[in-house]
Enzyme design. Structure first.
Site, mmCIF file in Angstrom:
data_model
loop_
_atom_site.group_PDB
_atom_site.id
_atom_site.type_symbol
_atom_site.label_atom_id
_atom_site.label_comp_id
_atom_site.label_asym_id
_atom_site.label_seq_id
_atom_site.Cartn_x
_atom_site.Cartn_y
_atom_site.Cartn_z
ATOM 1 N N CYS A 20 -21.868 97.321 -17.723
ATOM 2 C CA CYS A 20 -20.961 98.133 -19.298
ATOM 3 C C CYS A 20 -21.847 99.005 -20.078
ATOM 4 O O CYS A 20 -22.777 99.483 -19.613
ATOM 5 C CB CYS A 20 -20.261 97.033 -19.487
ATOM 6 S SG CYS A 20 -18.781 97.717 -20.196
ATOM 7 N N HIS A 51 -17.748 92.579 -16.311
ATOM 8 C CA HIS A 51 -17.910 90.962 -17.544
ATOM 9 C C HIS A 51 -17.220 90.034 -16.475
ATOM 10 O O HIS A 51 -16.842 90.007 -15.585
ATOM 11 C CB HIS A 51 -17.267 91.553 -19.187
ATOM 12 C CG HIS A 51 -17.868 93.192 -19.374
ATOM 13 N ND1 HIS A 51 -18.722 92.761 -20.301
ATOM 14 C CD2 HIS A 51 -17.026 93.438 -19.533
ATOM 15 C CE1 HIS A 51 -18.638 94.227 -20.932
ATOM 16 N NE2 HIS A 51 -17.970 94.830 -20.294
HETATM 17 N N1 GLN Z 1 -18.201 101.472 -25.680
HETATM 18 C C1 GLN Z 1 -18.220 101.733 -24.132
HETATM 19 C C2 GLN Z 1 -16.851 102.073 -23.484
HETATM 20 O O1 GLN Z 1 -16.049 101.583 -23.807
HETATM 21 C C3 GLN Z 1 -18.926 100.364 -23.311
HETATM 22 C C4 GLN Z 1 -18.052 99.083 -23.335
HETATM 23 C C5 GLN Z 1 -18.088 97.534 -22.777
HETATM 24 O O2 GLN Z 1 -19.506 97.362 -22.529
HETATM 25 N N2 GLN Z 1 -17.422 97.096 -22.314
HETATM 26 O O3 GLN Z 1 -17.104 102.506 -22.639
#
Ligand code: GLN
Length: 244
Positions: free
Chosen positions: A94, A194
């Protein structure tokens, strides 16, 4: 035999159990009698990145992804680029996946210029992509079906020379538009997954380990593990999504 793992930015990039990936990698090596050394590299810490076999980078919030920029561009960016060129293995989740790309333009208009190890970019949207999801990896990346959880505002678009890690079966993936999920470039694996990603996707976990081991100790083949519990957990989540 020993594998050296570098956990980059554990202080700011770590969401929804991402660190469980490190525990999983360590355990799967230990079960095969292979030692592991894990080095944490938070903001401000330095190490010679050329000595690691495997890098892990987790996810983060937009704010945290911005906070690390000064440190990243203080030298780690060049070392990461060199490690990618050297075919070191990276698992990037992510926010960590977005960081390996060229830039992330957040939904509030903040531009985070990243390292461009992978030709891809991410644009934030006001509508977040959230939920359990599932995708099928390309054959070169295990061909297995991955179950996990995604929560991102960023929509990622792949550029020249970067292949998707897989095809979305349920959920959003890279951008909710083109059915691609994640990216594969050399031995860099990026995904929005995740959960953490590896414990319930053992075939993919072993691809990561096998790739790193083969590079360090050519000819080494990982013996299979039982994986009964892991496969049960995987299939349970896959069933739930298929019934939705
Ligand atoms: N902040 C980033 C987004 O919202 C990554 C989010 C994350 O790592 N879950 O796309």
């Amino acid at each position: 035999m020993k594998l050296s793992i570098c956990h980059l930015y554990p202080d700011v990039l770590n969401l929804y159990g991402d660190t469980g990936n490190i525990i999983c990698l360590k355990k799967r090596l230990e079960w095969r009698g292979i030692d592991t050394e894990v080095t944490l590299l938070p903001i401000g810490a330095n190490a010679d990145l050329s000595r690691f076999d495997l890098f892990f980078i987790g996810g983060g919030q937009d704010f945290e992804q911005e906070v690390l920029l000064t440190d990243l561009h203080g030298g780690k960016d060049k070392e990461i680029l060199a490690a990618v060129e050297d075919e070191k293995v990276f698992l990037c989740i992510c926010g960590g996946y977005q960081m390996m790309g060229q830039y992330y333009l957040t939904h509030t208009g903040q531009q985070c210029d990243y390292i461009g190890a992978l030709k891809l970019h991410t644009v934030g949207s006001d509508v977040r992509m959230i939920g359990n999801y599932m995708f099928k990896c390309a054959e070169e990346s295990s061909g297995s079906t991955i179950v996990g959880f995604e929560n991102h505002s960023g929509r990622t678009y792949l550029g020249e020379g970067v292949s998707p890690l897989g095809t979305v079966l349920h959920g959003f993936g890279n951008n909710g538009e083109d059915h691609t999920e994640g990216a594969r470039f050399k031995n860099v694996f990026g995904a929005y997954c995740h959960g953490p990603m590896l414990p319930k996707n053992p075939e993919f976990a072993d691809l990561i380990l096998q790739t790193a081991l083969s590079r360090r100790y050519p000819g080494t083949v990982l013996p299979p593990l039982g994986d009964g519990l892991e496969i049960n957990a995987h299939d349970h989540m896959a069933d739930r999504m298929e019934k939705q």
